[in-house]
Design a protein around this motif. Structure first.
Motif, mmCIF file in Angstrom:
data_model
loop_
_atom_site.group_PDB
_atom_site.id
_atom_site.type_symbol
_atom_site.label_atom_id
_atom_site.label_comp_id
_atom_site.label_asym_id
_atom_site.label_seq_id
_atom_site.Cartn_x
_atom_site.Cartn_y
_atom_site.Cartn_z
ATOM 1 N N HIS A 101 42.528 42.959 37.568
ATOM 2 C CA HIS A 101 44.039 44.049 36.451
ATOM 3 C C HIS A 101 43.538 43.182 34.864
ATOM 4 C CE1 HIS A 101 43.477 39.511 35.913
ATOM 5 N NE2 HIS A 101 44.939 38.905 34.956
ATOM 6 N N ASP A 118 41.315 39.143 29.831
ATOM 7 C CA ASP A 118 40.295 37.589 29.932
ATOM 8 C C ASP A 118 39.418 37.778 31.179
ATOM 9 O OD1 ASP A 118 42.267 37.247 30.797
ATOM 10 O OD2 ASP A 118 41.788 35.243 32.254
ATOM 11 N N HIS A 119 39.758 39.640 31.491
ATOM 12 C CA HIS A 119 38.998 40.134 32.632
ATOM 13 C C HIS A 119 38.553 41.616 32.395
ATOM 14 C CE1 HIS A 119 40.403 36.919 35.857
ATOM 15 N NE2 HIS A 119 41.489 37.136 34.723
ATOM 16 N N ASP A 167 43.322 37.056 39.487
ATOM 17 C CA ASP A 167 44.991 35.833 39.511
ATOM 18 C C ASP A 167 45.825 36.286 40.251
ATOM 19 O OD1 ASP A 167 42.818 35.592 37.645
ATOM 20 O OD2 ASP A 167 44.196 35.740 35.302
ATOM 21 N N HIS A 180 38.155 30.171 37.552
ATOM 22 C CA HIS A 180 38.816 30.370 36.687
ATOM 23 C C HIS A 180 40.015 28.933 36.456
ATOM 24 C CE1 HIS A 180 42.825 32.728 34.652
ATOM 25 N NE2 HIS A 180 41.607 33.512 34.705
HETATM 26 ZN ZN LIG Z 1 42.820 35.672 33.770
#
Ligand SMILES: [Zn+2]
Length: 250
Positions: free
Chosen positions: A61, A65-66, A162, A217
């Motif tokens: 996504h 942070d990804h 996530d 994570h």
């Molecule tokens: Zn994340």
């Protein structure tokens, strides 16, 4: 070992010293796939492979942070001499190209077209990539988000990206040899569930009958150790924390 997973980063929601955000290198079946490009992972990736040789990039996504290190990769590929032979297939949510171009101030895709071959993901996206089968399922998050199932010669890796608890995630992880699963939050606070507690991760691993759970994570209200212990107490089978530099044969 048909598949190998290298942990590049696990931090949430920001990188720390020697601890990038989410990112993995998945190798096997002739493929080398960078799975999630959290900040810090492009630097870590260079410890394990020449990025110009990546056969694909797969992004769960578009939260920073990804995905933020796609920018680092774009500069390396376009201007840093790490030039791939052909634009690298980039499996990501539909809006990826527009977002990157917007950040870079490019009116159209500009040089991004020369370095990335944008291939939008959708629920049920299923592709044979070299000798890997990569399947994406839409999962429960507060933006368009996917989990990944990678298979090669009977070995199966599943990755949550996530996600909150959802049927798609359990189906994606069904009978996986290794399930890399987020455990971001200490507890749910009501409303939409967009992340997992350690107990959720353990429960999904148990329901999906996976062989081993790798907890990743882990958010700031937990520690890796406490999250892993809590997930293990529910799952009841092998449960380990994902740690930067781990290389796992599957
Ligand atoms: Zn994340």
């Amino acid at each position: 070992m048909p598949l190998s997973l290298t942990v590049l980063g696990t931090a949430s929601p920001h990188p720390g010293p020697d601890r990038p955000c989410s990112g993995y290198l998945l190798s096997g079946g002739g493929a080398e796939v960078w799975v999630d490009a959290g900040p810090g992972t492009f630097a870590a990736l260079q410890r394990y492979t020449d990025p110009s040789r990546l056969t694909a990039i797969w992004i769960s996504h578009l939260h920073a942070d990804h995905s933020a290190d796609l920018l680092a990769a774009a500069y390396a590929f376009a201007f840093g001499g790490m030039t791939p032979a052909v634009p690298v297939p980039l499996y990501a949510p539909q809006d990826c190209a527009r977002r990157l171009a917007g950040f870079l101030g490019l009116p159209h895709l500009g040089f991004l077209k020369d370095v990335f071959d944008f291939r939008p993901l959708y629920d049920g996206h299923d592709v044979r990539h070299w000798n890997l089968r990569l399947t994406a399922r839409a999962v429960a998050h507060d933006s368009e988000a996917y989990g990944l199932r990678a298979e090669s010669q009977g070995s199966v890796l599943a990755y949550s990206g996530d996600s909150g608890p959802c049927t798609a995630l359990t189906e994606l992880a069904c009978n996986a040899d290794l399930f890399v699963c987020e455990a971001d939050i200490d507890r749910h606070h009501g409303g939409e569930q967009v992340h997992l507690t350690p107990e959720d991760a353990g429960h999904i691993a148990q329901e999906a009958r996976v062989r081993e759970l790798l907890v990743t994570h882990v958010g700031p209200t937990l520690t890796r150790e406490s999250a892993t212990a809590r997930a293990a107490a529910v799952f009841g089978r092998t449960t380990r924390p994902a740690v930067e530099g781990d290389i796992r044969g599957i």
